[in-house]
Scaffold this active site. Structure first.
Site, PDB file in Angstrom:
ATOM      1  N   GLY A 166      16.248  -8.347  -2.442  1.00  0.00           N
ATOM      2  CA  GLY A 166      17.678  -8.071  -2.506  1.00  0.00           C
ATOM      3  C   GLY A 166      18.420  -9.078  -3.362  1.00  0.00           C
ATOM      4  N   ASP A 224       7.678  -5.083   4.260  1.00  0.00           N
ATOM      5  CA  ASP A 224       7.781  -6.526   4.067  1.00  0.00           C
ATOM      6  C   ASP A 224       6.579  -7.270   4.639  1.00  0.00           C
ATOM      7  OD1 ASP A 224       9.802  -9.078   3.756  1.00  0.00           O
ATOM      8  OD2 ASP A 224       8.642  -9.200   5.609  1.00  0.00           O
ATOM      9  N   ALA A 265      10.383 -11.119   1.977  1.00  0.00           N
ATOM     10  CA  ALA A 265      10.141 -10.321   0.767  1.00  0.00           C
ATOM     11  C   ALA A 265      11.297  -9.356   0.539  1.00  0.00           C
ATOM     12  CB  ALA A 265       8.821  -9.570   0.876  1.00  0.00           C
ATOM     13  N   ASP A 266      11.773  -8.732   1.598  1.00  0.00           N
ATOM     14  CA  ASP A 266      12.944  -7.861   1.491  1.00  0.00           C
ATOM     15  C   ASP A 266      14.170  -8.640   1.037  1.00  0.00           C
ATOM     16  OD1 ASP A 266      12.051  -5.292   2.111  1.00  0.00           O
ATOM     17  OD2 ASP A 266      12.269  -5.578   4.255  1.00  0.00           O
ATOM     18  N   LEU A 267      14.429  -9.753   1.708  1.00  0.00           N
ATOM     19  CA  LEU A 267      15.646 -10.516   1.421  1.00  0.00           C
ATOM     20  C   LEU A 267      15.635 -11.067   0.000  1.00  0.00           C
ATOM     21  CD1 LEU A 267      15.928 -12.371   4.829  1.00  0.00           C
ATOM     22  CD2 LEU A 267      17.469 -10.590   3.978  1.00  0.00           C
TER      23      LEU A 267
END
Length: 413
Positions: A190, A153, A185-187
């Site tokens: 998702g 991320d 970026a991860d969230l």
């Protein structure tokens, strides 16, 4: 497909095989689990999801002692069942294959090509289950020159332009690039993956056809820059960092009060006038250098220090009360303890509590999705490592105790 969840939930008929770890994939799976889907989280025997060890802090038991459950892991794994399987072994691969055949959706975030070696990629599983929905989450996608790079991320926030827009202005103290305080970026990957999976489900329900979903953190990071992307694409001028200020509106930023910080978002000349009147300095609205927004933008370096001195004379609660009464958009900058003490956050039920086998109970953050007919459900705390291995393999694959003992003796489960 699942009978484990209430039929009043939107996705109670679905089963998801979750081969993801860390944050982007688990965040997607948790969204789907909150909406009622049965989620089987597959983890490595002995260690599990990487985030189980990303502590301290850890969940505390009733006596105030740390458990083995890291707070990071707890953030993204409720409503799931944990099954431990050695996916690198042929026996473990067969277990995954059989579980996939009993599932509607497979989520995975392995490196590009890794699951193909195990014949657990989409092409292999599609032959066994043609209507399978299979979502891969990687740093850079399944093709392109960076496809085989590991995706993190922090690195993606830099590569995708976010950090060029975030942080104080370069000409001010503390200026320079800054990452977000959470793994955005991860969230966001998702969240986009959740949308993509639900879209694929709609397509499958209409046509009977499964499909493959290729999600990349870098793609998402680029896409989510929204208007800043368009600012560049429209005039080819590279946007810069403005810290807590706004490129086109003044004052639209943070200010230090006598006891904390507030945000003032004066979006028009009338709101600006009310702001300085509340601060006892109406002359700052009459001054021709500051009486219109274009003038304030042009003269921000002169005006902002004057406003900063004005704001310091009152406390945060005083300013919030004054500006709310005057109709000037404003808000406090809360620490997280203040967030959960906020009456609006409490009224919206954003903190929940679920029973936990090691700590009697665990406080968690509620889903923000509020649906009138098919509300989210909170059934189970994030599972202990391998908590449901025997249960799932008994129920779904009809493995008997002898089979489970054999697999456990070989450290397959």
């Amino acid at each position: 497909m699942s009978t484990a969840t209430s039929q009043k939930t939107a996705l109670g008929h679905l089963r998801i095989l979750d081969l993801t770890r860390v944050l982007a994939g688990p965040w997607c799976a948790q969204n789907l689990a909150d909406l009622g889907a049965e989620v089987i989280k597959v983890e490595r025997p002995g260690c599990g999801d990487d985030t189980r060890s990303w502590g301290p802090p850890y969940l505390r038991d009733a006596d105030g002692n740390d458990t083995t459950e890291a707070a990071y892991y707890l953030a993204a794994n409720r409503n799931k069942r944990s099954v431990t399987v050695d996916i690198a072994s042929p026996e473990g691969q067969q277990i995954i294959r059989e579980l996939a055949m009993q599932s509607d959706i497979v989520l995975e975030n392995y490196k590009v090509g890794q699951l193909k070696k195990y014949e657990l990629d989409y092409a292999s599983l599609k032959q066994l289950k043609p209507d399978l929905i299979y979502c891969s989450i990687t740093g850079f996608g399944q093709d392109g020159p960076y496809a085989h790079r590991a995706g993190y991320d922090f690195i993606v926030q830099g590569m995708g332009g976010f950090m060029s827009l975030t942080g104080e202005r370069d000409d001010l103290p503390g200026g320079g690039p800054q990452k977000a305080g959470v793994a955005i970026a991860d969230l966001m990957t998702g969240m986009y993956a959740t949308i993509a999976v639900l879209t694929a489900l709609t397509h499958r329900d209409r046509t009977g056809e499964g499909q493959y979903i290729d999600m990349a953190l870098l793609d998402v990071q680029v896409a989510m820059l929204a208007n800043m992307n368009m600012n560049y694409l429209c005039n080819e001028k590279v946007p810069v960092r403005w810290g807590n200020a706004h490129a086109n509106i003044v004052p639209y930023q943070t200010f230090a009060t006598s006891d904390g910080h507030i945000i003032v978002a004066a979006g028009n000349d009338g709101q600006y006038r009310k702001f300085v009147q509340a601060g006892g300095q109406p002359e700052l609205a009459d001054d021709p250098r500051f009486n219109t927004n274009p003038q304030r933008v042009q003269n921000r370096d002169t005006l902002v220090p004057l406003l900063a001195e004005m704001v310091k004379k009152k406390s945060k609660p005083e300013w919030i009360a004054l500006l709310e009464a005057a109709g000037v958009p404003c808000g406090p900058i809360n620490r997280i303890n203040e967030v959960f003490e906020d009456p609006q956050v409490q009224a919206r039920g954003m903190k929940i509590k679920l029973p936990h086998p090691e700590a009697s109970s665990v406080n968690l953050v509620a889903s923000p999705m509020k649906l009138s007919a098919t509300p989210v459900s909170y059934r189970d705390a994030p599972p202990l490592l391998g908590q449901h291995t025997d249960e799932v393999l008994h129920q779904l694959l009809a493995y008997d105790d002898a089979k489970l003992d054999e697999l456990r003796s070989k450290k397959i489960i």
